[in-house]
Write a protein that holds these residues in place. Structure first.
Motif, mmCIF file in Angstrom:
data_model
loop_
_atom_site.group_PDB
_atom_site.id
_atom_site.type_symbol
_atom_site.label_atom_id
_atom_site.label_comp_id
_atom_site.label_asym_id
_atom_site.label_seq_id
_atom_site.Cartn_x
_atom_site.Cartn_y
_atom_site.Cartn_z
ATOM 1 N N GLU A 90 17.068 28.583 15.479
ATOM 2 C CA GLU A 90 17.162 28.490 14.027
ATOM 3 C C GLU A 90 17.930 27.251 13.578
ATOM 4 O O GLU A 90 18.033 26.978 12.390
ATOM 5 C CB GLU A 90 17.825 29.757 13.458
ATOM 6 C CG GLU A 90 16.913 30.948 13.561
ATOM 7 C CD GLU A 90 17.527 32.219 13.023
ATOM 8 O OE1 GLU A 90 18.620 32.171 12.452
ATOM 9 O OE2 GLU A 90 16.896 33.271 13.190
ATOM 10 N N ARG A 91 18.483 26.521 14.498
ATOM 11 C CA ARG A 91 19.242 25.338 14.147
ATOM 12 C C ARG A 91 18.604 24.068 14.718
ATOM 13 O O ARG A 91 19.044 22.972 14.443
ATOM 14 C CB ARG A 91 20.671 25.522 14.683
ATOM 15 C CG ARG A 91 21.677 24.489 14.284
ATOM 16 C CD ARG A 91 22.020 24.541 12.816
ATOM 17 N NE ARG A 91 22.792 23.357 12.444
ATOM 18 C CZ ARG A 91 23.255 23.113 11.238
ATOM 19 N NH1 ARG A 91 23.024 23.963 10.262
ATOM 20 N NH2 ARG A 91 23.948 22.024 10.987
ATOM 21 N N MET A 135 0.502 25.837 13.236
ATOM 22 C CA MET A 135 1.178 25.822 11.933
ATOM 23 C C MET A 135 0.886 24.528 11.185
ATOM 24 O O MET A 135 0.641 24.536 9.978
ATOM 25 C CB MET A 135 2.676 25.994 12.146
ATOM 26 C CG MET A 135 3.492 25.896 10.878
ATOM 27 S SD MET A 135 5.243 25.990 11.194
ATOM 28 C CE MET A 135 5.612 24.319 11.679
ATOM 29 N N MET A 145 14.868 12.500 15.021
ATOM 30 C CA MET A 145 15.882 13.201 14.239
ATOM 31 C C MET A 145 15.401 14.578 13.794
ATOM 32 O O MET A 145 16.129 15.305 13.132
ATOM 33 C CB MET A 145 16.265 12.386 13.000
ATOM 34 C CG MET A 145 16.941 11.058 13.314
ATOM 35 S SD MET A 145 18.408 11.239 14.331
ATOM 36 C CE MET A 145 19.558 11.959 13.171
ATOM 37 N N GLY A 146 14.178 14.934 14.129
ATOM 38 C CA GLY A 146 13.664 16.247 13.761
ATOM 39 C C GLY A 146 13.238 16.348 12.317
ATOM 40 O O GLY A 146 13.090 17.439 11.784
ATOM 41 N N GLU A 147 13.035 15.204 11.660
ATOM 42 C CA GLU A 147 12.707 15.244 10.237
ATOM 43 C C GLU A 147 11.202 15.201 10.013
ATOM 44 O O GLU A 147 10.691 14.345 9.311
ATOM 45 C CB GLU A 147 13.375 14.070 9.520
ATOM 46 C CG GLU A 147 14.879 14.145 9.530
ATOM 47 C CD GLU A 147 15.398 15.425 8.904
ATOM 48 O OE1 GLU A 147 14.828 15.887 7.901
ATOM 49 O OE2 GLU A 147 16.351 15.982 9.439
ATOM 50 N N ILE A 148 10.481 16.113 10.655
ATOM 51 C CA ILE A 148 9.048 16.142 10.396
ATOM 52 C C ILE A 148 8.781 17.142 9.279
ATOM 53 O O ILE A 148 9.570 18.061 9.063
ATOM 54 C CB ILE A 148 8.251 16.522 11.660
ATOM 55 C CG1 ILE A 148 8.640 17.906 12.173
ATOM 56 C CG2 ILE A 148 8.450 15.470 12.740
ATOM 57 C CD1 ILE A 148 7.767 18.396 13.280
ATOM 58 N N ASP A 149 7.689 16.912 8.558
ATOM 59 C CA ASP A 149 7.370 17.815 7.463
ATOM 60 C C ASP A 149 6.736 19.078 8.019
ATOM 61 O O ASP A 149 5.717 19.024 8.695
ATOM 62 C CB ASP A 149 6.393 17.144 6.499
ATOM 63 C CG ASP A 149 7.092 16.094 5.673
ATOM 64 O OD1 ASP A 149 8.233 16.369 5.248
ATOM 65 O OD2 ASP A 149 6.523 15.011 5.473
ATOM 66 N N ALA A 173 5.173 28.617 6.351
ATOM 67 C CA ALA A 173 4.100 29.295 7.075
ATOM 68 C C ALA A 173 4.641 30.447 7.901
ATOM 69 O O ALA A 173 5.842 30.550 8.161
ATOM 70 C CB ALA A 173 3.384 28.313 7.992
ATOM 71 N N GLY A 233 9.813 25.584 5.634
ATOM 72 C CA GLY A 233 9.678 24.181 5.264
ATOM 73 C C GLY A 233 10.861 23.335 5.667
ATOM 74 O O GLY A 233 10.890 22.147 5.394
ATOM 75 N N GLY A 234 11.823 23.926 6.320
ATOM 76 C CA GLY A 234 13.017 23.184 6.729
ATOM 77 C C GLY A 234 12.804 22.482 8.053
ATOM 78 O O GLY A 234 11.727 22.508 8.637
ATOM 79 N N ARG A 235 13.880 21.849 8.555
ATOM 80 C CA ARG A 235 13.757 21.086 9.797
ATOM 81 C C ARG A 235 13.698 21.982 11.030
ATOM 82 O O ARG A 235 13.247 21.560 12.085
ATOM 83 C CB ARG A 235 14.912 20.080 9.923
ATOM 84 C CG ARG A 235 16.278 20.710 10.102
ATOM 85 C CD ARG A 235 17.385 19.746 9.740
ATOM 86 N NE ARG A 235 17.374 18.535 10.533
ATOM 87 C CZ ARG A 235 17.931 18.419 11.736
ATOM 88 N NH1 ARG A 235 18.501 19.450 12.300
ATOM 89 N NH2 ARG A 235 17.917 17.270 12.368
ATOM 90 N N TYR A 279 12.763 29.131 10.303
ATOM 91 C CA TYR A 279 13.637 30.098 9.633
ATOM 92 C C TYR A 279 13.905 31.258 10.579
ATOM 93 O O TYR A 279 15.026 31.761 10.656
ATOM 94 C CB TYR A 279 12.959 30.608 8.357
ATOM 95 C CG TYR A 279 13.835 31.530 7.553
ATOM 96 C CD1 TYR A 279 14.846 31.022 6.757
ATOM 97 C CD2 TYR A 279 13.679 32.913 7.627
ATOM 98 C CE1 TYR A 279 15.674 31.857 6.041
ATOM 99 C CE2 TYR A 279 14.505 33.762 6.914
ATOM 100 C CZ TYR A 279 15.504 33.226 6.128
ATOM 101 O OH TYR A 279 16.334 34.055 5.433
#
Lengths: 409, 166
Positions: free
Chosen positions: A71-72, A104, A332-336, A340, A361-363, A366
């Motif tokens: 989750e992190r 996804m 950096m894990g910043e993919i869109d 879902a 929708g986060g990095r 959830y």
């Protein structure tokens, strides 16, 4: 429960009374570090002599909170968590997770990458089954087969090394494809494996399949009815040994499994011998799949055209601004990620390995839940070992192929 | 081939207002129900002559701290091997009353899955024969998968989403 004879102590013998027979059960700790459990988990057995009256499993000794850690973490960093679950067939875990995320994100993976994945997953299945069947041999007293097979397992690990650089915790595949193409060396190693392995496997089967001692130890030991197998959530070879032909590869084909011809072996009684035989036959079927995939390996790219998710080639990163930006964002894990809810299952070494992913929708996810097959079916072990001897219980546990890493996640 | 529509209509006919929030993300029929109906519904789907959704794939929990009255969700995945049909059933629970009946009478394999959900989320499965922790140690006094237990130091600044334009 049978009356148990307990040796009377000397004081009782001096008395002028008849010796009393006492019912007494012994509590036996099988595990957590018993060599026969092949992993860190404990079984507290109530023994009446050599017979098991009841058993209770304690698990969680190597629980590493993967679901919480996930989750992190950015999505691509979770791949390294998955290969620590079933470490006997890490590529299946890795690629299963990659496919979940691709589902996804809606990425279409090119055929070549799908075929390479199939080859790697089937090699992983072979190595998983080799370990299980080899160790079953060790537990019944035959060490030789295990050593023969481990030589071949080493060859599989060398193929892994050629494909992804690692051996045990492979971190194989990327979202959108494979991290590199199947090199000529890797292809040559796979072809060599396809040539040399059948002879070794034949030899192993000759050692075991009609071996009187092995059959005495395994036939009718730990039988599993169809109903019980379904009730207890069995999947994979253990379920198929009980006579139900459920295989995720056939029912919900992923990664082009529908292109290949292969059979699903099923057993009849679901006993230890059937489980052993089903795994052996699955090894042959996996070889068939690898052979077909190698023969029909399509030309073309080995990764999808999804620059936002697939790491660009290093050369472009140094020379091209856009590639550098993508590289930075991905690392950096910043993919869109879309909002879902996905469930994706693959046929792992032990059965249906499911990934239940909720993304907001986060990095990071959830919520991510792993459906680990051996966690679910290991609960039947207490039921299966009621009323049998300790030596049979060891053999049953071995044939269920419970992997501690997968059990505890 | 069983369609989502078919099963959804049948469930609405049988359970009326107790089934709601129908969705089909990635073609997987997803619906919600109440905790009173969940176990009968699993039993109904299992015993149904034509659906035969007999296999319970998974039970797990989700924590949504920001939705008052529906903080916790128990998610059931079931599968029909005859029709290759999967269904996902959700039950939302309020944090003040985290009780839900156990599914063990219908599916024996629910046992450890419910223990795991209890262990990580503190959801109490009424009627479970042995609802104790399974993966964590027994003297732990919290349920670690709840969102109020962050993994990292909350004062860390380098991973603030705002810095990345989120």
């Amino acid at each position: 429960m049978a009356d148990t004879l307990i040796a009377p102590n000397d004081k009782d013998l001096l008395k002028d009374e008849p010796v009393k027979y006492i019912n007494e059960l012994t509590t036996l700790n099988l595990g957590p570090t018993h060599p026969a459990t092949h992993g860190i988990f404990q079984n507290i057995l109530q023994m009446d002599g050599e017979k098991i009256v009841s058993g209770e499993q304690t698990i969680g000794y190597i629980h590493r909170a993967f679901e919480k850690i996930a989750e992190r973490r950015p999505f691509y960093q979770i791949t390294t968590l998955t290969d620590r679950m079933n470490y006997c067939s890490s590529p299946i875990n890795n690629l299963g997770w990659n496919m979940t995320v691709e589902k996804m994100l809606g990425i279409e993976v090119p055929k070549r990458a799908q075929y390479i994945r199939v080859i790697m997953m089937e090699l992983a299945r072979i190595s998983d089954h080799l370990i299980c069947n080899g160790i079953l041999g060790v537990d019944t007293g035959a060490f030789t087969g295990f050593l023969y097979l481990f030589e071949e397992r080493e060859n599989i690990y060398e193929i892994y090394e050629e494909v992804c650089g690692a051996r045990l915790t492979t971190n194989m595949g990327r979202f959108g494809g494979m991290e590199r193409d199947l090199s000529p060396v890797a292809q040559q190693k796979i072809r060599k494996f396809l040539k040399t392995f059948p002879a070794v496997m034949k030899e192993f089967e000759t050692l075991f399949n009609r071996n009187r001692i092995f059959m005495d130890r395994t036939v009718d030991v730990g039988p599993l009815s169809k109903k019980m197998a379904m009730d207890y959530g069995f999947t994979g070879p253990n379920l198929r040994a009980a006579g139900i032909d459920y295989d995720v590869r056939v029912m919900n084909p992923y990664s082009s499994y529908e292109d290949f011809q292969f059979d699903i072996p099923v057993g009849e009684n679901g006993d230890t011998y059937d489980r052993f035989m089903v795994r052996n036959e699955e090894i042959w079927q996996s070889l068939r799949i690898i052979q077909q995939a190698m023969d029909n390996l399509p030309e073309g790219p080995y990764f999808a055209d999804a620059p936002e998710y697939y790491l660009p080639p290093k050369k472009d990163v140094y020379n091209n601004m856009e590639a550098l930006i993508y590289h930075f964002k991905i690392v950096m894990g910043e993919i869109d990620a879309p909002v879902a809810e996905v469930y994706h299952a693959v046929e792992g070494g032990n059965g249906e390995l499911g990934f239940y992913l909720i993304s907001d929708g986060g990095r990071a996810p959830y919520r991510l839940h792993f459906r680990r097959p051996s966690f679910i079916y290991y609960q039947a072990f207490a039921e299966m070992c009621k009323g049998i001897t300790l030596s049979d219980a060891i053999v049953i546990m071995s044939s269920l192929n419970v992997i501690a890493g997968e059990l505890d996640a | 081939m069983l369609t989502n529509q078919e099963v959804a209509e049948d469930l609405v006919k049988k359970y009326g207002a107790d089934v709601f929030d129908f969705e089909d993300p990635f073609d997987l029929l997803t619906l919600s129900t109440t905790r009173e109906q969940i176990v009968p519904m699993l039993g109904y789907l299992k015993a149904h002559a034509s659906f035969q959704i007999t296999f319970l794939t998974d039970i797990t929990g989700v924590h949504y701290p920001d939705s008052p009255g529906q903080e916790f969700c128990v998610v059931y995945h079931a599968h029909s091997w005859v029709h290759n049909f999967r269904v996902r059933i959700k039950v939302f629970l309020a944090e003040a009353d985290l009780h839900i009946p156990t599914a063990i009478p219908v599916h024996a394999c629910a046992n450890w899955m419910e223990r795991e959900t209890f262990d990580f989320f503190g959801i109490i499965f009424d009627g479970h024969p042995k609802l104790i922790r399974i993966l964590n140690m027994e003297d732990m006094d919290y349920h670690p998968m709840r969102k109020q237990y962050p993994l990292e130091d909350g004062t860390r600044q380098d991973k603030v989403d705002a810095l990345f334009g989120r």
